[in-house]
Design a protein around this motif. Structure first.
Motif, PDB file in Angstrom:
ATOM      1  N   UNK A 284      -3.514  55.043  22.556  1.00 33.66           N
ATOM      2  CA  UNK A 284      -2.289  54.839  21.793  1.00 33.66           C
ATOM      3  C   UNK A 284      -2.290  55.723  20.547  1.00 33.66           C
ATOM      4  N   UNK A 285      -1.119  55.844  19.957  1.00 30.91           N
ATOM      5  CA  UNK A 285      -0.938  56.649  18.753  1.00 30.91           C
ATOM      6  C   UNK A 285      -0.403  55.747  17.642  1.00 30.91           C
ATOM      7  N   UNK A 286      -1.023  55.827  16.495  1.00 28.14           N
ATOM      8  CA  UNK A 286      -0.542  55.105  15.317  1.00 28.14           C
ATOM      9  C   UNK A 286      -0.099  56.113  14.261  1.00 28.14           C
ATOM     10  N   UNK A 287       1.121  55.970  13.810  1.00 29.03           N
ATOM     11  CA  UNK A 287       1.649  56.855  12.780  1.00 29.03           C
ATOM     12  C   UNK A 287       2.060  56.019  11.579  1.00 29.03           C
ATOM     13  N   UNK A 288       1.466  56.289  10.439  1.00 28.12           N
ATOM     14  CA  UNK A 288       1.870  55.644   9.199  1.00 28.12           C
ATOM     15  C   UNK A 288       2.570  56.691   8.338  1.00 28.12           C
ATOM     16  N   UNK A 289       3.791  56.380   7.951  1.00 25.57           N
ATOM     17  CA  UNK A 289       4.527  57.350   7.143  1.00 25.57           C
ATOM     18  C   UNK A 289       5.576  56.642   6.292  1.00 25.57           C
ATOM     19  N   UNK A 290       6.185  57.424   5.427  1.00 22.68           N
ATOM     20  CA  UNK A 290       7.186  56.898   4.493  1.00 22.68           C
ATOM     21  C   UNK A 290       8.566  57.309   4.988  1.00 22.68           C
ATOM     22  N   UNK A 291       9.257  56.416   5.653  1.00 23.06           N
ATOM     23  CA  UNK A 291      10.589  56.689   6.187  1.00 23.06           C
ATOM     24  C   UNK A 291      11.638  56.147   5.226  1.00 23.06           C
ATOM     25  N   UNK A 292      12.524  57.009   4.771  1.00 20.28           N
ATOM     26  CA  UNK A 292      13.468  56.550   3.744  1.00 20.28           C
ATOM     27  C   UNK A 292      14.469  55.542   4.299  1.00 20.28           C
ATOM     28  N   UNK A 293      14.661  55.528   5.619  1.00 17.25           N
ATOM     29  CA  UNK A 293      15.641  54.602   6.194  1.00 17.25           C
ATOM     30  C   UNK A 293      15.072  53.209   6.459  1.00 17.25           C
ATOM     31  N   UNK A 294      13.768  53.024   6.272  1.00 14.85           N
ATOM     32  CA  UNK A 294      13.153  51.729   6.566  1.00 14.85           C
ATOM     33  C   UNK A 294      12.697  50.999   5.295  1.00 14.85           C
ATOM     34  N   UNK A 295      13.255  51.391   4.144  1.00 12.97           N
ATOM     35  CA  UNK A 295      12.850  50.798   2.878  1.00 12.97           C
ATOM     36  C   UNK A 295      13.704  49.576   2.545  1.00 12.97           C
ATOM     37  N   UNK A 296      13.073  48.570   1.994  1.00 16.14           N
ATOM     38  CA  UNK A 296      13.796  47.360   1.594  1.00 16.14           C
ATOM     39  C   UNK A 296      14.622  47.597   0.340  1.00 16.14           C
ATOM     40  N   UNK A 297      14.084  48.422  -0.567  1.00 13.00           N
ATOM     41  CA  UNK A 297      14.744  48.630  -1.848  1.00 13.00           C
ATOM     42  C   UNK A 297      15.216  50.076  -1.995  1.00 13.00           C
ATOM     43  N   UNK A 298      16.375  50.240  -2.615  1.00  6.01           N
ATOM     44  CA  UNK A 298      16.937  51.571  -2.804  1.00  6.01           C
ATOM     45  C   UNK A 298      16.048  52.453  -3.670  1.00  6.01           C
ATOM     46  N   UNK A 299      15.299  51.853  -4.585  1.00  8.95           N
ATOM     47  CA  UNK A 299      14.438  52.656  -5.464  1.00  8.95           C
ATOM     48  C   UNK A 299      13.407  53.435  -4.649  1.00  8.95           C
ATOM     49  N   UNK A 300      12.893  52.803  -3.583  1.00 11.09           N
ATOM     50  CA  UNK A 300      11.923  53.485  -2.719  1.00 11.09           C
ATOM     51  C   UNK A 300      12.603  54.600  -1.934  1.00 11.09           C
ATOM     52  N   UNK A 301      13.781  54.310  -1.381  1.00  5.78           N
ATOM     53  CA  UNK A 301      14.520  55.347  -0.652  1.00  5.78           C
ATOM     54  C   UNK A 301      14.843  56.525  -1.569  1.00  5.78           C
ATOM     55  N   UNK A 302      15.217  56.237  -2.804  1.00  3.55           N
ATOM     56  CA  UNK A 302      15.548  57.280  -3.779  1.00  3.55           C
ATOM     57  C   UNK A 302      14.352  58.211  -4.001  1.00  3.55           C
ATOM     58  N   UNK A 303      13.184  57.626  -4.236  1.00  3.72           N
ATOM     59  CA  UNK A 303      11.988  58.443  -4.483  1.00  3.72           C
ATOM     60  C   UNK A 303      11.633  59.285  -3.260  1.00  3.72           C
ATOM     61  N   UNK A 304      11.737  58.699  -2.081  1.00  8.68           N
ATOM     62  CA  UNK A 304      11.358  59.408  -0.863  1.00  8.68           C
ATOM     63  C   UNK A 304      12.328  60.537  -0.549  1.00  8.68           C
ATOM     64  N   UNK A 305      13.617  60.255  -0.638  1.00 10.67           N
ATOM     65  CA  UNK A 305      14.611  61.290  -0.376  1.00 10.67           C
ATOM     66  C   UNK A 305      14.402  62.484  -1.297  1.00 10.67           C
ATOM     67  N   UNK A 306      14.061  62.221  -2.540  1.00 11.04           N
ATOM     68  CA  UNK A 306      13.929  63.302  -3.513  1.00 11.04           C
ATOM     69  C   UNK A 306      12.555  63.950  -3.511  1.00 11.04           C
ATOM     70  N   UNK A 307      11.725  63.548  -2.563  1.00 10.73           N
ATOM     71  CA  UNK A 307      10.478  64.269  -2.316  1.00 10.73           C
ATOM     72  C   UNK A 307      10.698  65.405  -1.320  1.00 10.73           C
TER      73      UNK A 307
END
Length: 358
Positions: A284-307
């Motif tokens: 199997x394959x395990x992928x851990x990553x930061x997906x901006x569409x799977x964030x509970x809070x907009x602050x996290x999506x904001x930081x990720x998008x602007x990376x």
């Protein structure tokens, strides 16, 4: 995907114009707030609590002139970092965050030490889809070839940014890693060996195969030797951008953490094909990553998008912080089906588990 709208529902034209000016003067505000933090102004104000300090009182310390204090603190005032009360500057809530919140400090250091000068070339980097901003540090095709040679403080801030987002997640995901009792695990994008060290420390029988560029593996090799775990690890120097570079086969589990976001969709598709070929029949394959569409809070999506502009301008020229559906689609094309998805890991990570399709 969760719907995202970062502006208030009933933003007036006047409010919208104010927000637009914040964008226009964003670089100025960033530098002044950083100066106030790094040079101790915010700490000096915080030390006296709600009574605050006047410009004259702060200048009396001899650390700053009245002119510098006025220039910097007035910008901080405009940004809600401090407020004025009876002629004295008092630390506001945003200033408290800058002064005490580790992730805010990591983000400020990363954007200043790694991204700031390079961002002047963002327009050209976007047009060419090449990391043209990297020239401020050296002559490498991507930042990954130059990581071990980055000058300080850029190198320290890069690794602090990378590790802060990933290290908090490792303790939480180790049960997922060993849920299928894998004996041969491949860590693709092993970097300095943080995950490998954690996995080897958690399981006495597992063997790790580290895949990365030679410079990163040299650092991981040293860390493994110091930890006394080198004999259970095999190093495979590989340039994953080389479509013909095969991966060691017979793997029970292949792990990738904050790795695929370093590549274009075409390169990710190629990596997925080689990953699928490297798996054992039940692997199997395990992928851990930061997906901006799977964030509970907009602050996290904001930081990720602007990376994502960093990935364009410094990292590779054609990579970004992706939506999770992009990975699922590209994996499916390589014969890998999504089995499970788990969100809320660490600060903003998700864990996707894939297996070979029927």
């Amino acid at each position: 995907m969760l719907d995202k709208k970062f502006s208030p529902e009933r933003q007036s034209a006047f409010e919208a114009r104010f927000e637009a000016q914040k964008i226009a003067f964003g670089p100025v505000v960033f530098q002044c707030v950083r100066y106030a933090w790094k040079r101790g102004m915010l700490q000096a104000i915080a030390d006296v609590g709600d009574t605050g300090l006047s410009v004259e009182q702060m200048a009396a310390s001899g650390r700053w002139t009245p002119y510098v204090l006025k220039v910097v603190l007035e910008t901080c005032l405009s940004a809600g970092v401090v407020y004025l009360s009876e002629g004295r500057y008092v630390l506001d809530k945003a200033g408290f965050v800058v002064l005490t919140d580790p992730i805010t400090q990591v983000n400020i250091d990363f954007n200043h030490d790694v991204c700031y000068q390079a961002l002047f070339s963002l327009e050209q980097s976007l047009d060419a889809e090449k990391p043209l901003g990297l020239k401020v540090f050296g002559d490498w095709p991507t930042v990954y070839e130059g990581l071990s040679q980055l000058p300080e403080p850029a190198r320290g801030s890069w690794f602090a940014f990378d590790h802060y987002y990933s290290d908090t997640s490792f303790p939480d995901i180790l049960p997922d890693v060993f849920a299928t009792a894998p004996k041969r695990v491949m860590d693709i994008g092993a970097n300095t060996g943080k995950f490998t060290l954690a996995a080897l420390g958690a399981n006495a029988s597992v063997k790790l195969h580290l895949v990365d560029l030679p410079g990163q593996l040299a650092v991981a090799d040293k860390a493994l030797q110091q930890a006394g775990l080198r004999e259970r690890a095999s190093l495979h120097p590989t340039n994953l951008l080389d479509d013909g570079a095969a991966l060691p086969d017979g793997m029970d589990l292949i792990w990738m953490s904050q790795f695929l976001s370093c590549f274009s969709e075409d390169a990710i598709a190629s990596i997925f094909r080689r990953v699928a070929a490297a798996l054992s029949p039940n692997g199997q394959v395990l992928i851990m990553d930061t997906f901006w569409d799977r964030q509970r809070y907009d602050i996290a999506s904001y930081c990720l998008i602007n990376t994502s502009p960093y990935f364009n301008n410094l990292a590779s020229g054609n990579s970004k912080v992706y939506q999770s559906d992009d990975y699922v689609r590209l994996a499916k094309a390589a014969g890998l089906d999504l089995v499970t998805a788990r969100d809320g890991i660490g600060y903003c990570h998700s864990l996707l588990r894939f297996a070979k399709g029927d």
